[in-house]
Enzyme design. Sequence first.
Site, PDB file in Angstrom:
ATOM      1  N   HIS A  17      12.760 -15.976  12.349  1.00  0.00           N
ATOM      2  CA  HIS A  17      12.444 -16.013  13.784  1.00  0.00           C
ATOM      3  C   HIS A  17      10.944 -16.027  14.069  1.00  0.00           C
ATOM      4  O   HIS A  17      10.517 -16.622  15.046  1.00  0.00           O
ATOM      5  CB  HIS A  17      13.043 -14.791  14.493  1.00  0.00           C
ATOM      6  CG  HIS A  17      14.544 -14.828  14.585  1.00  0.00           C
ATOM      7  ND1 HIS A  17      15.259 -14.033  15.454  1.00  0.00           N
ATOM      8  CD2 HIS A  17      15.467 -15.564  13.920  1.00  0.00           C
ATOM      9  CE1 HIS A  17      16.551 -14.270  15.321  1.00  0.00           C
ATOM     10  NE2 HIS A  17      16.711 -15.192  14.385  1.00  0.00           N
TER      11      HIS A  17
ATOM     12  N   CYS B 126       0.877  -1.179   0.000  1.00  0.00           N
ATOM     13  CA  CYS B 126       0.000   0.000   0.000  1.00  0.00           C
ATOM     14  C   CYS B 126       0.909   1.222   0.000  1.00  0.00           C
ATOM     15  O   CYS B 126       2.084   1.105  -0.360  1.00  0.00           O
ATOM     16  CB  CYS B 126      -1.002  -0.030   1.158  1.00  0.00           C
ATOM     17  SG  CYS B 126      -0.332   0.157   2.807  1.00  0.00           S
TER      18      CYS B 126
HETATM   19  C1  RB5 Z   1      -4.000   5.253   0.336  1.00  0.00           C
HETATM   20  O1  RB5 Z   1      -4.016   6.599   0.016  1.00  0.00           O
HETATM   21  C2  RB5 Z   1      -3.168   5.017   1.586  1.00  0.00           C
HETATM   22  O2  RB5 Z   1      -3.827   5.542   2.696  1.00  0.00           O
HETATM   23  C3  RB5 Z   1      -2.885   3.548   1.762  1.00  0.00           C
HETATM   24  O3  RB5 Z   1      -2.249   3.058   0.627  1.00  0.00           O
HETATM   25  C4  RB5 Z   1      -1.951   3.159   2.891  1.00  0.00           C
HETATM   26  O4  RB5 Z   1      -0.809   3.953   2.900  1.00  0.00           O
HETATM   27  C5  RB5 Z   1      -2.520   3.000   4.208  1.00  0.00           C
HETATM   28  O5  RB5 Z   1      -1.796   2.590   5.144  1.00  0.00           O
END
Ligand code: RB5
Length: 152
Positions: free
Chosen positions: A98, A65
């Site tokens: 681990h 993400c």
């Molecule tokens: C998306 O904008 C962002 O909030 C997501 O990808 C992530 O970083 C959340 O932890």
Amino acid sequence: MRVALGCDHGGFPLKARVLSVVADCAAVTVDCGTDSNCSVDYPDYAEKVGAEIVAGRADRGILICGSGVGISVAANKIVGIRAGVCHDTYSAHQGVEHDDMNVLCIGARIIGEELAVEIVRAFLNACFTNEERHVRRLNKVFAIEKRGLGGN
Ligand code: RB5
């Protein structure tokens, strides 16, 4: 090894490169999306990847993400998933050796492509050591999961 890969829009810029590294290291890649820069919700992709592992269709997962944080928080809600955010190669292999980490989480807004490639390789090439102290600690993690504190 079968690897499930998932990302949200924040992780999408890293996806193609990570997919190709996984293909080099792993026998099978399960692509759980997303497939564009369009805004989506990271828990949906954490759940898709987690479901592949829980169902036994994948051995490990990689989630991407923006920061790696949200998607790891979501993945760790799934029983049987041990996800960690790793932005260095030491954590990526030691987390497996681990802690039996089975999902690697990375943030595409935090690290560059080349470091991500090395982190993914370190994760995929590592194995749990099965050393007594690590098994003991892992069993304590399983016990916490089983007690389900804070539920209902
Ligand atoms: C998306 O904008 C962002 O909030 C997501 O990808 C992530 O970083 C959340 O932890």
